[in-house]
Write an enzyme that holds these catalytic residues in place. Sequence first.
Site, short mmCIF file in Angstrom:
data_model
loop_
_atom_site.label_atom_id
_atom_site.label_comp_id
_atom_site.label_asym_id
_atom_site.label_seq_id
_atom_site.Cartn_x
_atom_site.Cartn_y
_atom_site.Cartn_z
N TYR A 33 -0.46 -1.08 -17.45
CA TYR A 33 -1.57 -0.35 -18.03
C TYR A 33 -1.06 0.84 -18.83
O TYR A 33 0.11 1.20 -18.74
CB TYR A 33 -2.58 0.06 -16.94
N ARG A 52 5.52 2.71 -25.05
CA ARG A 52 5.79 2.50 -23.62
C ARG A 52 5.12 1.21 -23.13
O ARG A 52 5.68 0.49 -22.31
CB ARG A 52 5.32 3.70 -22.79
N ARG A 100 -2.44 -19.92 -7.77
CA ARG A 100 -1.65 -18.91 -7.05
C ARG A 100 -0.24 -19.41 -6.76
O ARG A 100 -0.06 -20.42 -6.08
CB ARG A 100 -2.35 -18.54 -5.75
N LYS A 144 5.08 0.84 -16.11
CA LYS A 144 3.75 1.35 -15.74
C LYS A 144 2.88 0.18 -15.26
O LYS A 144 2.05 -0.34 -16.01
CB LYS A 144 3.13 2.10 -16.93
N GLU A 176 8.32 12.64 -8.58
CA GLU A 176 7.23 13.05 -9.47
C GLU A 176 5.95 13.20 -8.65
O GLU A 176 5.96 12.99 -7.44
CB GLU A 176 7.04 12.03 -10.61
N LEU A 201 8.25 7.49 -13.79
CA LEU A 201 7.64 7.03 -15.02
C LEU A 201 8.07 7.96 -16.16
O LEU A 201 8.08 9.18 -15.99
CB LEU A 201 6.11 7.03 -14.91
N1 PLP Z 1 4.20 9.70 -13.41
C1 PLP Z 1 3.32 8.84 -12.89
C2 PLP Z 1 3.65 8.18 -11.60
C3 PLP Z 1 2.11 8.56 -13.55
O1 PLP Z 1 1.24 7.69 -13.02
C4 PLP Z 1 1.82 9.22 -14.76
C5 PLP Z 1 0.58 8.96 -15.49
O2 PLP Z 1 -0.24 8.18 -15.11
C6 PLP Z 1 2.76 10.13 -15.26
C7 PLP Z 1 3.94 10.33 -14.57
C8 PLP Z 1 2.51 10.87 -16.55
O3 PLP Z 1 2.69 10.01 -17.65
P1 PLP Z 1 1.93 10.26 -19.03
O4 PLP Z 1 2.30 11.64 -19.45
O5 PLP Z 1 2.47 9.23 -19.92
O6 PLP Z 1 0.47 10.13 -18.72
#
Ligand code: PLP
Length: 281
Positions: A33, A52, A100, A144, A176, A201
């Site tokens: 996503y 991304r 499945r 993501k 994070e 991420l």
């Molecule tokens: N880290 C995680 C785990 C996230 O889910 C997100 C955003 O959803 C971010 C960092 C921040 O990423 P972005 O700045 O691209 O929204």
Amino acid sequence: MSRTVYVNGSYLPEEEATVSIFDRGFLFADGVYEVTAVLDGKLVDYAGHTARLERSLKELKMDLPISTEELLQVHRELITRNNLTEGAIYLQITRGAADRDFVFPKDAKQTIVLFTQVKPLSAPKTGIRIISAPDIRWGRRDIKTVQLLAPSMTKMLAKAEGKDDAWMVQDGFVTEGTSCNAYIVTKDGKIVTRDLSHSILHGITRAAVLKLAAELDMEIEERAFTIEEAQNAAEAFVTAATAFVNPVIEIDNVELSGGKPGPVVTRLSQLYLEESRKAAV
Ligand code: PLP
């Protein structure tokens, strides 16, 4: 009021939008996503989010089931149809519906869904209070994917303590936030945030904010830091497409910058908002 959403080529009222019970997004969390912020009816950091998205798909051996021109058009159409001035557009792509099986299907038609969400992104930030919690996610957090149960459970730990969010910790170091990148500002004014790897991420807002900080001649250190170092820092903050630059004013019951947003974070937050308004497409 019902939103208009986009599902596999059609614009529909949200109540009429459906996907198969055999969709691999539902059965295996086999999907990715993106979330793009909308300010003044325009897209923020759109090129970064698309890049991304393409990378996430490639890592999972999936295609982009729509041309990039069409994808931008769908984002714009949803903004118009939903009169969205401030908020976000969510984009979900899965490997599609198939019998499945753990083996990836050969000829499944991918599912693509986009929907809008209203959110007050430009409102002044009062700061968030966070706890630390073990990082229980998988090993490819740079992709993501839609498997958001671990961060959702972790966020609930924070909520159970009356706090806003959690910073996740692995091997003694902060990775994070549950849905944001984490930063501290040291007492001598350096911005410290975890370096890019499979552990976090690669935030699009992170990239934009670090670029902005470099343009402001701020010193940046991309390295891991501990909760203890964060509690002793001058300031702390998080970034995400749906949070922009958001001050952190408490970490595990220790207040930072007197329990209110500090000067460095406040400045970055204002500048990022201004720059985003200017650059939105
Ligand atoms: N880290 C995680 C785990 C996230 O889910 C997100 C955003 O959803 C971010 C960092 C921040 O990423 P972005 O700045 O691209 O929204």
